[in-house]
Design a protein around this motif. Structure first.
Motif, PDB file in Angstrom:
ATOM      1  N   LEU A 162     132.447-167.577  11.481  1.00  0.00           N
ATOM      2  CA  LEU A 162     133.180-167.895  10.256  1.00  0.00           C
ATOM      3  C   LEU A 162     134.473-168.655  10.533  1.00  0.00           C
ATOM      4  O   LEU A 162     134.975-169.381   9.660  1.00  0.00           O
ATOM      5  N   TRP A 166     136.348-172.058   8.463  1.00  0.00           N
ATOM      6  CA  TRP A 166     137.567-171.740   7.708  1.00  0.00           C
ATOM      7  C   TRP A 166     138.732-172.594   8.190  1.00  0.00           C
ATOM      8  O   TRP A 166     139.477-173.171   7.403  1.00  0.00           O
ATOM      9  N   SER A 167     138.895-172.664   9.489  1.00  0.00           N
ATOM     10  CA  SER A 167     140.005-173.415  10.062  1.00  0.00           C
ATOM     11  C   SER A 167     139.912-174.896   9.718  1.00  0.00           C
ATOM     12  O   SER A 167     140.897-175.523   9.307  1.00  0.00           O
ATOM     13  N   ASP A 169     138.416-176.358   7.251  1.00  0.00           N
ATOM     14  CA  ASP A 169     138.674-176.602   5.832  1.00  0.00           C
ATOM     15  C   ASP A 169     140.160-176.460   5.506  1.00  0.00           C
ATOM     16  O   ASP A 169     140.723-177.257   4.737  1.00  0.00           O
ATOM     17  N   ARG A 188     139.609-172.372  -0.955  1.00  0.00           N
ATOM     18  CA  ARG A 188     138.532-171.389  -0.773  1.00  0.00           C
ATOM     19  C   ARG A 188     138.597-170.756   0.608  1.00  0.00           C
ATOM     20  O   ARG A 188     138.476-169.527   0.753  1.00  0.00           O
ATOM     21  N   ALA A 189     138.791-171.586   1.629  1.00  0.00           N
ATOM     22  CA  ALA A 189     138.847-171.069   2.995  1.00  0.00           C
ATOM     23  C   ALA A 189     140.029-170.127   3.174  1.00  0.00           C
ATOM     24  O   ALA A 189     139.909-169.073   3.820  1.00  0.00           O
ATOM     25  N   GLU A 192     139.248-166.700   1.521  1.00  0.00           N
ATOM     26  CA  GLU A 192     138.267-165.929   2.280  1.00  0.00           C
ATOM     27  C   GLU A 192     138.861-165.429   3.594  1.00  0.00           C
ATOM     28  O   GLU A 192     138.667-164.273   3.994  1.00  0.00           O
ATOM     29  N   PHE A 193     139.568-166.315   4.281  1.00  0.00           N
ATOM     30  CA  PHE A 193     140.162-165.984   5.576  1.00  0.00           C
ATOM     31  C   PHE A 193     141.187-164.863   5.419  1.00  0.00           C
ATOM     32  O   PHE A 193     141.196-163.870   6.160  1.00  0.00           O
ATOM     33  N   ASN A 236     144.244-171.269  13.643  1.00  0.00           N
ATOM     34  CA  ASN A 236     144.172-172.697  13.344  1.00  0.00           C
ATOM     35  C   ASN A 236     144.893-173.527  14.400  1.00  0.00           C
ATOM     36  O   ASN A 236     144.325-174.461  14.974  1.00  0.00           O
TER      37      ASN A 236
END
Length: 396
Positions: A162, A166-167, A169, A188-189, A192-193, A236
Motif C-alpha cells: 500500500l 500512497w506515497s 499519489d 484520497r491517499a 487512507e494513509f 514519502n
C-alpha cells in the motif's frame, strides 16, 4: 528552450536552461506559477537558511492576511497530514517536532540499519541478476527503501504494497500547478494513509514493539495527528530521494562509461560517487519557500507574500562553486551539493538515503560483470520530484 516544467523536453534536459538563468537572470519572476526562480548556489544556500522565509506562512498570518487564496475545502485532509509533519511547519512547532522525532531517529540507530540494508539490497539484486535483468527501478530501486523504512516503522509485511502508491499519489500534490486529478488522488491517499497509521499507532501504544511507530506512540508530547504526519513524511521523503537518486544515478553512469568503469575498479569510491551522482542529476529539482518579510536578492526586491522557487538542480551545476560542473567526477572531493537541502529543513533521512544508495550500487557492482542498457529511458512527467519511469537493463 526556456524554463517550462510542463515541457517533457525541458524535464529531460533542464541544465542548459539553468546555465542561461544563472548567467543572465539569476532572480526571475515566472508568471505561470507565480514564483521567483532562484538559480545560483550562493543564493539558494543562503535563502534555505534565511529565517525571513518559511515553508509555510500560517504561523504568522492567515491566507487572506498574506494575500493568498485558501486551499479548496476538499484538500483539507491532505494539508492536515502534511502540516502535522515537520517539513511543512516552522519554529517553534518545527523545533519541537524535530527534537521529538530525532530522539527515535538517531545517527547510531540509522547506522545500525546498514547490515539490514545490505542484506535487503543483496537479495533484490540477486533476484534481478538471476533472471538476467529487468526494470532496475521497479525491482531494486523502489523496493529497497520502501522495505527499509517499512521495517523501521514496523509496517506489517502484508500491508507494505500500500505504501508506494500512497506515497506516489501524495507527492503529486507537490508538483507545480497539479492537475485536478492529481489533487484528488493526493487527498484520497492522505486520508487512507493517515487512517491506516493512526490505527496502527493505537495498536502499538497498547502493545509496543521494537519499531519506530511504537517509539513515537510512547512520546506523550506527540499528538496522534503529529505522529501520523511524521510517519507519512518519513515514508514519502524516506524513499523518494533514494528511488530517483538510484535511477538517475545509474542513467548518468551509463552515459559516462569511463566513470562506471572507474567505479567497478575501485569500490572505495562509492561514498563520493553517491554524492556526485546526487549532485549531477538531482532528484529534487525545486524547493519552495514563502517570503515572510521583504527580501532583496541581486538588487531585486521580492516582497512579503511572494513565493520563491529554489532551483536545486541549477545550484548543483553552478561553476562558481563546482569545478567543471557539467563533468561527472565520481572522485570529486569538494562537493557542497544541496540535494538534501540546508538549514533547519535539512533532510533528517539523508544519512539513511546515503547508506541505501551505497549498498545498492555496491551490490549491483559486486554481483554483475556486465550491466547493459536495453533502451533509453524516459522521464516521469513530474519536474519537482524528477525521476525515470523505468530503467531496463540486461544483467550478467
Amino acid at each position: 528552450m526556456r524554463f517550462d516544467p510542463r515541457n517533457p523536453d525541458f524535464v529531460a534536459h533542464p541544465y542548459g536552461v539553468y546555465d542561461e538563468l544563472r548567467r543572465t537572470d539569476p532572480v526571475t519572476y515566472y508568471e505561470p506559477t507565480d514564483q521567483w526562480l532562484i538559480s545560483r548556489h550562493a543564493d539558494v544556500n543562503a535563502l534555505l537558511r534565511d529565517r525571513r522565509l518559511g515553508r509555510t506562512y500560517l504561523h504568522v498570518a492567515t491566507h487572506e492576511e498574506f494575500g493568498r487564496t485558501p486551499e479548496p475545502d476538499f484538500q483539507e485532509p491532505f494539508w492536515r497530514v502534511s502540516r502535522n509533519g515537520m517539513l511543512e511547519v516552522e519554529p517553534p512547532l518545527h523545533t519541537r517536532l524535530r527534537r521529538l522525532v530525532s530522539k527515535a531517529f538517531t545517527p547510531r540507530m540509522v547506522e545500525s540499519l546498514r547490515p539490514r540494508v545490505r542484506a535487503v539490497a543483496g537479495g533484490l539484486v540477486d533476484a534481478f541478476v538471476e533472471k538476467g535483468g529487468g526494470d532496475l527501478i521497479a525491482e531494486v530501486a523502489e523496493p529497497l527503501p520502501v522495505t527499509v523504512i517499512a521495517e523501521m516503522l514496523g509496517i506489517p509485511e502484508s500491508d507494505r504494497h500500500l505504501l508506494r502508491p500512497w506515497s506516489a499519489d501524495m507527492c503529486g500534490m507537490y508538483e507545480l500547478n497539479p492537475t485536478p486529478e492529481a489533487q484528488h488522488a493526493a487527498v484520497r491517499a492522505a486520508e487512507e494513509f493517515e487512517g491506516y497509521l493512526k490505527a496502527l499507532a493505537r495498536e502499538r501504544a497498547a502493545d509496543p514493539g521494537d519499531d519506530l511507530i511504537s517509539a513515537l506512540a510512547g512520546i506523550d508530547e506527540l499528538t496522534e495527528d503529529e505522529l501520523a504526519g511524521t510517519c507519512v513524511l518519513l515514508l514519502n521523503a524516506g524513499h523518494e530521494a533514494t528511488v530517483n537518486g538510484t535511477g538517475n544515478g545509474w542513467w548518468s553512469l551509463f552515459r559516462h562509461p569511463d566513470q562506471l568503469a572507474r567505479l567497478r575498479a575501485d569500490r572505495s569510491l562509492l561514498p563520493t560517487a553517491v554524492e556526485e551522482l546526487l549532485r549531477y542529476d538531482t532528484p529534487l529539482q525545486l524547493f519552495e519557500r514563502w517570503v515572510l518579510e521583504d527580501i532583496e536578492v541581486h538588487g531585486t526586491r521580492i516582497p512579503r507574500g511572494s513565493e520563491v522557487a529554489l532551483l536545486f538542480g541549477s545550484a548543483n551545476r553552478d561553476p562558481d562553486v563546482f569545478d567543471d560542473p557539467d563533468r561527472l567526477d565520481l572522485g570529486r572531493a569538494d562537493n557542497p551539493h544541496i540535494s538534501f537541502g540546508a538549514g533547519i529543513h535539512f533532510c533528517l533521512g539523508a544519512p539513511l538515503a546515503r547508506i541505501e544508495m551505497v549498498e545498492s550500487f555496491g551490490a549491483l557492482l559486486d554481483r554483475t560483470t556486465e550491466l547493459e542498457l536495453v533502451s533509453e529511458p524516459s522521464w516521469k512527467p513530474g519536474y519537482v520530484i524528477r525521476g525515470l519511469r523505468s530503467l531496463d537493463l540486461r544483467a550478467a
